[in-house]
Design a protein around this motif. Sequence first.
Motif, mmCIF file in Angstrom:
data_model
loop_
_atom_site.group_PDB
_atom_site.id
_atom_site.type_symbol
_atom_site.label_atom_id
_atom_site.label_comp_id
_atom_site.label_asym_id
_atom_site.label_seq_id
_atom_site.Cartn_x
_atom_site.Cartn_y
_atom_site.Cartn_z
ATOM 1 N N LEU A 1 20.035 -5.923 -30.862
ATOM 2 C CA LEU A 1 19.458 -5.216 -29.772
ATOM 3 C C LEU A 1 18.909 -4.133 -30.480
ATOM 4 O O LEU A 1 17.573 -3.988 -30.133
ATOM 5 C CB LEU A 1 20.262 -4.885 -28.742
ATOM 6 N N GLU A 2 19.286 -3.370 -31.275
ATOM 7 C CA GLU A 2 18.641 -2.307 -31.976
ATOM 8 C C GLU A 2 17.549 -2.669 -32.794
ATOM 9 O O GLU A 2 16.599 -2.231 -32.989
ATOM 10 C CB GLU A 2 19.454 -1.340 -32.666
ATOM 11 N N THR A 3 17.753 -3.847 -33.367
ATOM 12 C CA THR A 3 16.671 -4.382 -34.246
ATOM 13 C C THR A 3 15.371 -4.983 -33.508
ATOM 14 O O THR A 3 14.304 -4.689 -33.699
ATOM 15 C CB THR A 3 17.184 -5.556 -35.192
ATOM 16 N N SER B 1 13.655 -1.738 -32.332
ATOM 17 C CA SER B 1 12.858 -1.337 -33.308
ATOM 18 C C SER B 1 11.384 -2.335 -33.319
ATOM 19 O O SER B 1 10.362 -1.552 -33.563
ATOM 20 C CB SER B 1 13.420 -1.545 -34.878
ATOM 21 N N ILE B 2 11.339 -3.440 -33.398
ATOM 22 C CA ILE B 2 10.164 -4.524 -33.368
ATOM 23 C C ILE B 2 9.236 -3.863 -32.428
ATOM 24 O O ILE B 2 8.113 -3.776 -32.423
ATOM 25 C CB ILE B 2 10.514 -5.891 -33.330
ATOM 26 N N THR B 3 9.836 -4.003 -30.864
ATOM 27 C CA THR B 3 9.142 -3.731 -29.903
ATOM 28 C C THR B 3 8.576 -2.198 -30.136
ATOM 29 O O THR B 3 7.508 -1.855 -29.587
ATOM 30 C CB THR B 3 9.806 -3.733 -28.537
ATOM 31 N N SER B 4 9.195 -1.130 -30.765
ATOM 32 C CA SER B 4 8.805 0.165 -30.826
ATOM 33 C C SER B 4 7.469 -0.047 -31.688
ATOM 34 O O SER B 4 6.486 0.802 -31.393
ATOM 35 C CB SER B 4 9.797 0.823 -31.498
ATOM 36 N N LYS B 5 7.495 -0.715 -32.647
ATOM 37 C CA LYS B 5 6.323 -0.933 -33.525
ATOM 38 C C LYS B 5 5.287 -1.818 -32.667
ATOM 39 O O LYS B 5 3.892 -1.319 -32.821
ATOM 40 C CB LYS B 5 6.679 -1.841 -34.721
ATOM 41 N N GLU C 1 7.104 -11.889 -35.108
ATOM 42 C CA GLU C 1 8.557 -11.326 -35.358
ATOM 43 C C GLU C 1 9.550 -11.155 -34.408
ATOM 44 O O GLU C 1 10.628 -11.497 -34.611
ATOM 45 C CB GLU C 1 8.267 -10.119 -36.291
ATOM 46 N N LEU C 2 8.764 -10.669 -33.030
ATOM 47 C CA LEU C 2 9.699 -10.460 -32.101
ATOM 48 C C LEU C 2 10.188 -11.933 -31.441
ATOM 49 O O LEU C 2 11.346 -12.007 -31.182
ATOM 50 C CB LEU C 2 8.834 -9.665 -31.173
ATOM 51 N N VAL D 1 16.709 -15.929 -32.215
ATOM 52 C CA VAL D 1 18.033 -15.889 -32.910
ATOM 53 C C VAL D 1 19.007 -15.176 -32.373
ATOM 54 O O VAL D 1 20.201 -15.690 -32.161
ATOM 55 C CB VAL D 1 17.758 -15.287 -34.479
ATOM 56 N N PHE D 2 18.480 -14.212 -31.758
ATOM 57 C CA PHE D 2 19.534 -13.237 -30.670
ATOM 58 C C PHE D 2 20.000 -14.189 -29.692
ATOM 59 O O PHE D 2 21.290 -13.853 -29.397
ATOM 60 C CB PHE D 2 18.729 -12.198 -30.143
#
Length: 222
Positions: free
Chosen positions: A89-91, A94-98, A113-114, A120-121
Amino acid sequence: MTAPRVDLFAVIHKMLRVSIFDTASLIAKADFTSEAQRAEVFEKFDETLTFLREHHAHEDAYITPVVAKLDAELAARIESDHEVLDQSLETLNSITSKLREANAGSALPLGAELHLAFSVFIGDYLQHMACEEVELNAALWKHLSDDALAAIRAELQGSIAPARFAEWFAYMVPAMNLHEQVGVLTGIKLNAPPIAFETLGGVARSALGEERWKQVESSLPG
């Protein structure tokens, strides 16, 4: 016919599956060069992320310690799963923050990428929920009575602020089938203070719409 056992996972996991799948659908269809569509994805993603984090905290506080006394190895595996999933979830976060800061040129590859990372999640999370529904339930049902399981559920739900529980309930009720909706609301009507049924019945009515609410209401005890 044997009555079904008290299940601490079935309803909440239905709700989480719906939330996860709705989020995945938005991510898959979004044009990430569109600010409006990005905002829609972020709103749903943040909502789902919060539900998942709270759910893990609830299980870690009220269910896993009980399982640890029954099957320490299984409890340790569930705790490890939660740690791995929380890192996932942290990963994703991080993608959504970018993506929130991305320009149109970088938004499309970040959106792809998201989508892949969230897919996968989902696979990992579905396996985790299935493990809880099969293996944790087996351990709990082997050693604990329905009264004991209901007490765990009541303690967990009682730890949630009423306003927040109403928000959870608004998503839980539509994820249930008709029999589950009737069963849950019957339990509230028979066992909770009248104000609780009035409040949560109103939440259910709003979440379900009038046609489905009439079906549920007609099957509730008088």
